[in-house]
Scaffold this motif. Structure first.
Motif, mmCIF file in Angstrom:
data_model
loop_
_atom_site.group_PDB
_atom_site.id
_atom_site.type_symbol
_atom_site.label_atom_id
_atom_site.label_comp_id
_atom_site.label_asym_id
_atom_site.label_seq_id
_atom_site.Cartn_x
_atom_site.Cartn_y
_atom_site.Cartn_z
ATOM 1 N N VAL A 164 0.910 -1.337 -0.126
ATOM 2 C CA VAL A 164 0.174 0.307 -0.031
ATOM 3 C C VAL A 164 1.164 1.655 -0.457
ATOM 4 O O VAL A 164 2.095 1.250 0.294
ATOM 5 C CB VAL A 164 -1.037 0.291 1.477
ATOM 6 C CG1 VAL A 164 -2.079 -1.264 0.848
ATOM 7 C CG2 VAL A 164 -0.474 0.100 2.996
ATOM 8 N N GLU A 197 -0.079 4.462 4.952
ATOM 9 C CA GLU A 197 -2.103 3.122 4.869
ATOM 10 C C GLU A 197 -1.324 2.047 5.194
ATOM 11 O O GLU A 197 -2.410 1.151 5.412
ATOM 12 C CB GLU A 197 -2.111 3.282 3.605
ATOM 13 C CG GLU A 197 -2.600 4.297 2.529
ATOM 14 C CD GLU A 197 -3.292 4.669 1.188
ATOM 15 O OE1 GLU A 197 -3.691 5.176 0.418
ATOM 16 O OE2 GLU A 197 -2.874 3.563 0.629
ATOM 17 N N ASP A 199 -7.625 1.904 2.450
ATOM 18 C CA ASP A 199 -6.729 1.963 2.526
ATOM 19 C C ASP A 199 -6.757 3.600 2.471
ATOM 20 O O ASP A 199 -5.877 4.552 2.383
ATOM 21 C CB ASP A 199 -5.450 1.889 1.443
ATOM 22 C CG ASP A 199 -5.719 0.087 1.564
ATOM 23 O OD1 ASP A 199 -5.450 -0.228 3.138
ATOM 24 O OD2 ASP A 199 -5.245 -0.564 1.179
#
Length: 621
Positions: free
Chosen positions: A211, A215, A445
């Protein structure tokens, strides 16, 4: 700080990815080989497009399985590499990523590997190309960055340097501090990826669960501080392999990526504040903001005004007034809690949370920070003498407003409703305890990063809650003081497709009260439709906590739920769902800081049964 993004992070064609990266504000891109191979555009056309968009082509990648091979295969690798160098000259990029060998390595000898890199570097130099050697975390013989750097040093060639990738380093729990000992001129490229902490093989983890910084669970700020101390002055690039990102809208993913780098840049600069370090990256700080002190208001949008205001009345709210210039907007108040009801939508439209107002010390600094983090401003008009409220859109479309904290505690905008702050003495509901927001899986996210970077909230460890439609992933965004708590829920795929409620997955406003029994009895007198709790729950509750029989009977009479931990107790009840919104009323006793997580499956099952019954009734009608 020069920013870059690998095209593998984004969905779409190479040309679409380039347009999205430029529109988001990136300085450059990494060209992923497959994106170019499948493109109908020639390398020269891609080079021209990059120039038109103002993008630098920072890296061509990847060149795999080049090292630790026998003479015959290495000769083939040299021929393959020369073809790529010629291609890079046409493309206009001068740095190629060379990954440590995974598939064909057969010689575990650093001297041999260094010699092969030296020979590759000599060939690359003829074309003005540099080689950035990267230790893959699953490399057969070379799998950590310090080992890779030793080989680069042995190669001792000006065209051979190293690529540092945060995922390959942090996923293996390598200490990144030795980065500071690498000569800055030998760090040819830096790739960043965060990730949630998962227990799985590192290759699968890398290929599917990376990510953007901020996140995941890696210490990305710490990684960056080591990089700055080393004196690196090149691009800082994102290389994210993530199934959701590669299916999501290319433009919003690019914006999310740039936001992550701007947040990381700000956090790194602050972490280094006061250190005598030469900032070779040119780190820029964002306007400083304090965490919000609380919720100023909650706005609900509905095409079912009657049932919505009836529910608020049942919970103890009173009409505070109608807006002086917006005839479809009402204010409902109880103690310090303010709920704005907006019915400027077609009749029958579902009830939903439309906006959240947060109390912040400096609204101007907050909106400045948010817009620099690529958040879109909310267009809002106001009449003469009305307060200017400024806000931005959260990833799920919710409007987030930054409201000042007046010295007397009474927001000036209340006057637009002809309302004054009432006495709180008799109010049972005394605050917004938390607001639970449902997030689409592909943007979850992004939402975590948004609330982290824009509102200075901290993400708590996530947990999964079982429900009839599958597991619900929940992660709490929280201010340090606890004044703002926002659980973010990812709905199961089945729920998003409508099998859960025949509509969007529900979210809710939780109200804090001083006496949940009194609040429930008042609501019952006023005709509230409680979410029913089954008998089996109370029998299990008694077994778990050995509660007094009369106390359990009182809970059951009012459809109250209960939880307890070492710090205190938690009592609460739920209303039925209106559109995509329901309310929860909670009482915290002692130091209980949770959200009654053991009771969430009870709520999910009850909502599921009710929604299915309502769906059958509509179908039969």
């Amino acid at each position: 700080m020069r920013t870059s993004i690998a095209t593998v992070c984004l969905s779409g064609t190479l040309e679409e990815k380039m347009h999205a990266a430029a529109a988001a504000g990136f300085d450059g891109i990494e060209v992923f080989e497959q994106d170019l191979v499948v493109s109908p555009s020639s390398p020269e056309e891609i080079r021209e497009l990059a120039a038109q968009l103002g993008l630098s082509l920072d890296l061509y990648q990847p060149f795999r399985d080049a090292d630790a091979v026998g003479p015959e295969l290495f000769a083939a690798n040299l021929r393959r590499a020369e073809a790529k160098f010629q291609l890079m000259n046409r493309l206009g990029t001068d740095t190629m990523l060379v990954c440590s060998n995974v598939g064909t390595a057969e010689i575990d000898d650093d001297e041999v590997v260094a010699g092969q890199l030296r020979e590759l570097g000599e060939l690359a130099a003829r074309y003005g190309v540099r080689l950035a050697y990267e230790a893959l975390a699953w490399g057969r013989f070379v799998d950590d960055f310090e080992h890779a750097q030793r080989i680069v040093d042995l190669a001792d060639h000006p065209s051979v340097g190293t690529c540092l990738d945060s995922f390959h380093i942090l996923s293996r729990a390598w200490d990144p501090a030795p980065i500071e000992g690498i000569a800055a001129e030998k760090i040819f490229f830096v790739q960043l990826a965060d990730a949630p902490l998962l227990s799985m093989d590192v290759l699968s983890w890398s290929r599917h669960h990376r990510v953007f910084p901020g996140e995941g669970d890696f210490d990305m700020v710490g990684f960056m501080t080591h990089l700055v101390r080393a004196g690196y002055d090149g691009p800082v690039s994102l290389e994210i392999f993530n199934d959701a990102f590669r299916q999501a809208d290319v433009n919003r993913t690019a914006v999310d990526g740039l936001r992550s780098l701007r947040w990381l840049e700000d956090q790194t600069r602050r972490a280094l504040d006061g250190e005598p370090v030469r900032d070779t990256l040119g780190l820029q700080a964002l306007p400083a903001v304090e965490e919000p002190a609380g919720y100023d208001f909650v706005e609900i949008r509905t095409g079912r005004l009657g049932e919505t205001t009836r529910l608020l009345h049942q919970l103890g709210f009173a009409l505070g007034g109608h807006h002086q210039s917006k005839e479809n907007v009402q204010l409902w108040v109880q103690g310090p809690v303010r709920i704005v009801v907006n019915d400027d939508v077609p009749d029958g439209s579902p009830t939903e949370i439309a906006a959240l107002g947060f109390e912040v010390a400096d609204p101007d600094a907050a909106i400045d920070r948010a817009t620099r983090l690529a958040a879109l401003p909310v267009p809002r008009s106001q009449g003469p003498g009305e307060q200017v409220l400024r806000g931005v859109f959260a990833p799920d479309g919710t409007e987030v407003f930054f409201c000042g904290r007046p010295a007397d505690g009474v927001p000036a905008w209340l006057g637009e409703f002809g309302a004054d702050e009432e006495s709180h003495d008799a109010a049972l509901v005394t605050g917004v305890d938390h607001i639970n927001m449902a997030q689409p899986w592909q943007h979850y996210d992004e939402a975590v990063l948004f609330y982290t970077s824009v509102l200075a909230l901290a993400a708590q460890p996530s947990q999964d809650v079982p429900g009839p439609s599958g597991l619900v992933r929940s992660q709490v965004m929280r201010s340090a003081s606890g004044a703002v708590r926002m659980p973010l829920n990812v709905a199961p795929a089945a729920a998003e497709q409508g099998s859960f409620v025949g509509a969007a997955y529900p979210e809710h406003v939780a109200l804090y009260c001083t006496d949940v029994f009194a609040a429930a009895r008042r609501a019952r007198r006023r005709g509230l439709d409680f979410l029913p709790v089954p008998q089996n729950y109370y029998e299990d509750l008694d077994a778990r906590f050995d509660l007094d029989d009369e106390f359990v009977a009182s809970l059951q009479e009012l459809n109250l739920l209960y939880d307890r931990d070492a710090d205190g107790e938690f009592l609460h009840f739920y209303t039925g769902t209106l559109g995509t919104v329901f309310f929860e009323v909670v009482e915290r006793r002692g130091g209980y800081a949770g959200f009654g997580a053991p009771n969430a499956p009870v709520r999910l099952a009850a909502q599921y049964r009710r929604s299915q019954a309502e769906h059958r009734a509509r179908t039969e009608a």
